[in-house]
Design a protein around this motif. Structure first.
Motif, PDB file in Angstrom:
ATOM      1  N   UNK A  12      50.437  50.870   4.045  1.00  0.00           N
ATOM      2  CA  UNK A  12      49.963  51.341   5.239  1.00  0.00           C
ATOM      3  C   UNK A  12      49.468  50.339   6.158  1.00  0.00           C
ATOM      4  N   UNK A  13      48.669  49.297   5.476  1.00  0.00           N
ATOM      5  CA  UNK A  13      48.056  48.291   6.104  1.00  0.00           C
ATOM      6  C   UNK A  13      49.140  47.322   6.685  1.00  0.00           C
ATOM      7  N   UNK A  36      51.845  61.965   7.580  1.00  0.00           N
ATOM      8  CA  UNK A  36      51.304  61.319   6.430  1.00  0.00           C
ATOM      9  C   UNK A  36      51.029  59.832   6.455  1.00  0.00           C
ATOM     10  N   UNK A  37      51.453  59.204   7.515  1.00  0.00           N
ATOM     11  CA  UNK A  37      51.404  57.681   7.980  1.00  0.00           C
ATOM     12  C   UNK A  37      49.917  58.061   8.483  1.00  0.00           C
ATOM     13  N   UNK A  38      49.590  58.834   9.101  1.00  0.00           N
ATOM     14  CA  UNK A  38      48.278  58.838   9.772  1.00  0.00           C
ATOM     15  C   UNK A  38      46.873  59.001   8.689  1.00  0.00           C
ATOM     16  N   UNK A  47      58.565  58.909   5.726  1.00  0.00           N
ATOM     17  CA  UNK A  47      59.044  58.601   6.987  1.00  0.00           C
ATOM     18  C   UNK A  47      57.844  58.028   7.763  1.00  0.00           C
ATOM     19  N   UNK A  48      58.245  57.303   8.882  1.00  0.00           N
ATOM     20  CA  UNK A  48      57.047  56.912   9.606  1.00  0.00           C
ATOM     21  C   UNK A  48      56.815  57.742  10.788  1.00  0.00           C
ATOM     22  N   UNK A  49      55.823  58.485  10.903  1.00  0.00           N
ATOM     23  CA  UNK A  49      55.367  59.358  11.825  1.00  0.00           C
ATOM     24  C   UNK A  49      54.668  58.558  13.090  1.00  0.00           C
ATOM     25  N   UNK A  50      55.231  58.299  14.030  1.00  0.00           N
ATOM     26  CA  UNK A  50      54.598  57.524  14.990  1.00  0.00           C
ATOM     27  C   UNK A  50      54.697  58.120  16.349  1.00  0.00           C
ATOM     28  N   UNK A  51      53.737  57.984  17.189  1.00  0.00           N
ATOM     29  CA  UNK A  51      53.681  58.726  18.733  1.00  0.00           C
ATOM     30  C   UNK A  51      53.124  57.478  19.578  1.00  0.00           C
ATOM     31  N   UNK A  52      54.020  57.296  20.391  1.00  0.00           N
ATOM     32  CA  UNK A  52      53.500  55.887  21.282  1.00  0.00           C
ATOM     33  C   UNK A  52      52.947  56.717  22.702  1.00  0.00           C
TER      34      UNK A  52
END
Length: 305
Positions: A12-13, A36-38, A47-52
């Motif tokens: 994660x880091x 999960x990334x959060x 998966x990388x769950x990302x919000x821009x």
């Protein structure tokens, strides 16, 4: 912290640092980890769950492409979205899974004020509409149970979706976020870590994003976890699954008592919860076996048993 938990933290880091470098210094923009990334639970196949997030600034599509394309080129699985804070909240109000993901929103890079506004707004919306949201959450829990069975009693359980699996702990956390029940306690957290470690190793030994613990992989997963064989692994997971299943049932019952018996589907009679006789001195209420009002356990020592 287990070796596998330390690996998840390290992954994660490193991912945070990588994505922050891709974003660079951009005013009015924030990169937010969800799901999960959060939660800082990046497994080998996650998966990388990302919000821009952005404040409505122009050129956001180019910034997004600068981040998404290197992630795709790396081979990582990406679940992404580009939204303003009001847009993100609006989508969450109409999509339970999005709302659940935002409960774990974590700032990665960029403008921290945008992330704070999103987190506070998402929690405000969740608590303000708790009766409806928790009723939806219970329906989702019941649907998952029908589709994936109960972890404790399956030969090939889905570690994430089965009843007693990871999703049920996330449900307890969501109920706690509505301030109607406590967060998962030490026993539930320990059970969750056992299930998460098994899923982590399953990804590792198969080299795939895989959540169903199939028979042919059980011995190898068990040995990697330091257990004797697949049977020992299933016994450990069965205990963890029962702990989680009991806890999620208890959390839903607390939610029902706290503010929504009608909304969560508890039987009512003349505005009060129905009490159904089971035996002498014992009744069922809100899905629990409890003593009848006239019961006298002091004079009947067998009653408590």
């Amino acid at each position: 912290m287990t070796t596998f938990a330390a690996d998840r933290s390290r992954r994660t880091t490193e991912t945070d640092r990588w994505l922050a470098g891709l974003l660079g210094a951009e005013p009015g923009v924030a990169l937010v980890a969800v799901g999960g990334y959060g939660r800082k639970e990046l497994l080998p196949g996650s998966d990388l769950d990302v919000l821009l997030l952005h404040d409505g600034r122009e050129g956001i599509a180019k910034i997004a492409d600068r981040i998404w394309y290197p992630v795709w080129d790396s081979g990582a699985r990406l679940d992404h979205a580009v939204r303003t804070v009001p847009q993100a909240r609006r989508v969450a109000r109409n999509d339970l899974k999005v709302a659940l993901g935002l409960l774990n929103a974590r700032h990665v890079a960029g403008d921290p004020d945008l992330t704070t506004r999103l987190r506070e707004g998402a929690l405000e919306d969740w608590r303000g509409n708790a009766r409806t949201r928790l009723a939806e959450l219970k329906e989702l829990h019941e649907e998952r149970t029908r589709m994936h069975g109960e972890l404790a009693f399956l030969l090939e359980p889905d570690l994430k979706e089965s009843r007693g699996g990871q999703r049920d702990v996330h449900a307890i956390q969501a109920i706690a976020a509505a301030w109607v029940a406590p967060a998962p306690g030490p026993r539930v957290r320990a059970a969750y870590e056992q299930i998460l470690d098994a899923r982590h190793v399953l990804h590792e030994v198969t080299g795939r994003h895989m959540d169903r613990l199939v028979l042919e992989e059980q011995d190898e997963v068990a040995r990697t976890l330091g257990l004797l064989d697949g049977d020992a692994l299933l016994r450990q997971l069965a205990g963890a699954g029962r702990t989680v299943a009991y806890a999620v049932d208890h959390a839903f019952r607390q939610a029902e008592r706290a503010g929504g018996r009608r909304g969560l589907g508890v039987r009512m009679r003349r505005g009060k919860p129905e009490r159904r006789p089971l035996a002498d001195g014992v009744v069922e209420q809100d899905g629990e076996v409890v003593l009848a009002r006239a019961a006298a356990p002091a004079s009947d020592p067998v009653l408590m048993l």
